[in-house]
Design a protein around this motif. Structure first.
Motif, short mmCIF file in Angstrom:
data_model
loop_
_atom_site.label_atom_id
_atom_site.label_comp_id
_atom_site.label_asym_id
_atom_site.label_seq_id
_atom_site.Cartn_x
_atom_site.Cartn_y
_atom_site.Cartn_z
N VAL A 139 0.82 -1.22 0.00
CA VAL A 139 0.00 0.00 0.00
C VAL A 139 0.85 1.27 0.00
N PRO A 140 1.83 1.42 0.91
CA PRO A 140 2.64 2.65 0.87
C PRO A 140 3.44 2.80 -0.44
N VAL A 141 3.96 1.69 -0.96
CA VAL A 141 4.72 1.76 -2.21
C VAL A 141 3.82 2.18 -3.36
N TYR A 142 2.62 1.58 -3.42
CA TYR A 142 1.68 1.92 -4.48
C TYR A 142 1.29 3.40 -4.43
N ILE A 143 1.02 3.90 -3.21
CA ILE A 143 0.65 5.31 -3.05
C ILE A 143 1.80 6.22 -3.50
N SER A 144 3.01 5.88 -3.11
CA SER A 144 4.16 6.73 -3.47
C SER A 144 4.42 6.72 -4.97
N GLU A 145 4.04 5.65 -5.63
CA GLU A 145 4.29 5.56 -7.07
C GLU A 145 3.25 6.31 -7.91
N ILE A 146 2.02 6.42 -7.42
CA ILE A 146 0.98 7.03 -8.24
C ILE A 146 0.72 8.50 -7.91
N THR A 147 1.23 8.98 -6.78
CA THR A 147 0.93 10.36 -6.37
C THR A 147 2.03 11.33 -6.82
N PRO A 148 1.65 12.57 -7.15
CA PRO A 148 2.65 13.59 -7.48
C PRO A 148 3.53 13.89 -6.27
N LYS A 149 4.73 14.38 -6.54
CA LYS A 149 5.70 14.61 -5.47
C LYS A 149 5.18 15.60 -4.43
N ASN A 150 4.43 16.62 -4.86
CA ASN A 150 3.98 17.64 -3.92
C ASN A 150 2.82 17.16 -3.03
N LEU A 151 2.20 16.03 -3.38
CA LEU A 151 1.09 15.50 -2.58
C LEU A 151 1.43 14.18 -1.89
N ARG A 152 2.60 13.67 -2.14
CA ARG A 152 2.96 12.31 -1.70
C ARG A 152 2.89 12.15 -0.19
N GLY A 153 3.42 13.12 0.55
CA GLY A 153 3.42 13.01 2.01
C GLY A 153 2.03 12.97 2.60
N ARG A 154 1.14 13.84 2.09
CA ARG A 154 -0.23 13.88 2.61
C ARG A 154 -1.00 12.61 2.27
N PHE A 155 -0.80 12.11 1.07
CA PHE A 155 -1.50 10.88 0.69
C PHE A 155 -0.97 9.68 1.48
N ALA A 156 0.34 9.64 1.69
CA ALA A 156 0.93 8.53 2.44
C ALA A 156 0.47 8.54 3.90
N ALA A 157 0.19 9.73 4.45
CA ALA A 157 -0.27 9.82 5.83
C ALA A 157 -1.64 9.17 6.02
N VAL A 158 -2.42 9.11 4.95
CA VAL A 158 -3.74 8.48 5.02
C VAL A 158 -3.60 6.99 5.33
N ASN A 159 -2.50 6.39 4.90
CA ASN A 159 -2.24 4.98 5.19
C ASN A 159 -2.25 4.73 6.69
N GLN A 160 -1.51 5.53 7.44
CA GLN A 160 -1.46 5.38 8.90
C GLN A 160 -2.81 5.71 9.55
N LEU A 161 -3.47 6.72 9.01
CA LEU A 161 -4.77 7.11 9.54
C LEU A 161 -5.77 5.96 9.44
N MET A 162 -5.78 5.28 8.30
CA MET A 162 -6.74 4.20 8.09
C MET A 162 -6.44 2.98 8.96
N ILE A 163 -5.17 2.74 9.25
CA ILE A 163 -4.83 1.66 10.18
C ILE A 163 -5.44 1.95 11.55
N CYS A 164 -5.29 3.18 12.01
CA CYS A 164 -5.85 3.57 13.31
C CYS A 164 -7.38 3.52 13.30
N CYS A 165 -7.98 3.95 12.19
CA CYS A 165 -9.44 3.91 12.08
C CYS A 165 -9.95 2.47 12.11
N GLY A 166 -9.26 1.57 11.43
CA GLY A 166 -9.66 0.17 11.42
C GLY A 166 -9.58 -0.46 12.80
N ALA A 167 -8.48 -0.20 13.52
CA ALA A 167 -8.34 -0.74 14.88
C ALA A 167 -9.40 -0.16 15.80
N SER A 168 -9.68 1.13 15.68
CA SER A 168 -10.71 1.76 16.52
C SER A 168 -12.09 1.17 16.25
#
Length: 200
Positions: A139-168
């Motif tokens: 998932v993180p690799v796929y996100i980093s490959e498809i997102t533009p450089k200026n948005l990559r950090g924000r999109f990658a942060a969603v990965n961690q957010l969704m892990i926390c949402c799933g556990a909650s």
């Protein structure tokens, strides 16, 4: 006169470029949203064992030691999945690797839903661990490959957010529903993801 026409053509090309860029961003957003659902499954799987402990121990007559193995064997499966994740992703591609992760999780949740003893539970939990081990890399690799450089950090942060949402969500639902029902919910989420991940 020719200068005016050139100005009109430039404006049209800029509009087309802007529309194309906007549509591309929406495609990236949609693809990322589907990908990070795998992270959501990761969170649900990690959080599953905590609210399910009392019900599983009572229904299957497990000792605390036996249930502790059930809770911890997920990490063994995750290590196996993580070790193989790079090879699988390189051979079949990122999207197909996510689909394989879905299959591992579906099989695992089916084992848990129909479990009659601790062996079924262990096999199910191990299979889910392999699935989320794959997700953790792909998932993180796929996100980093498809997102533009200026948005990559924000999109990658969603990965961690969704892990926390799933556990909650697993913690919250586990207080109201049985452990088998919670496993069915996990299986249904993975089934839906399998359709999208294999169809991307």
């Amino acid at each position: 006169m020719s200068t005016e026409w050139e100005g009109v053509e430039v404006k049209k090309s800029l509009l087309v470029t802007g529309d194309h860029r906007a549509s591309s961003i929406w495609v990236v957003v949609a693809s990322t949203a589907i990908a990070v659902c795998g992270s959501f499954v990761f969170g649900i799987s990690v959080g599953y064992s905590s609210p399910s402990q009392e019900g599983i121990m009572h229904d299957l007559h497990l000792s605390l030691a036996e249930y502790s193995v059930f809770g911890s064997i997920l990490t063994i499966g995750a290590m196996l999945g993580a070790i193989l994740s790079g090879t699988i992703a390189d051979k079949v591609g990122r999207k197909r690797a996510m689909a394989i992760s879905d299959v591992f999780c579906i099989v695992g949740y089916l084992f848990i839903v129909f479990s009659k003893n601790f062996l079924w539970l262990y096999l199910g939990r191990l299979s889910i661990g392999c699935g989320i081990g794959l997700f953790s890399y792909v998932v993180p690799v796929y996100i980093s490959e498809i997102t533009p450089k200026n948005l990559r950090g924000r999109f990658a942060a969603v990965n961690q957010l969704m892990i926390c949402c799933g556990a909650s969500l697993a913690y919250a639902l586990g207080t109201f529903i049985t452990w088998r029902t919670l496993a069915i919910i996990g299986k249904l989420i993975c089934l839906n993801l399998l359709f999208y991940h294999s169809d991307q």
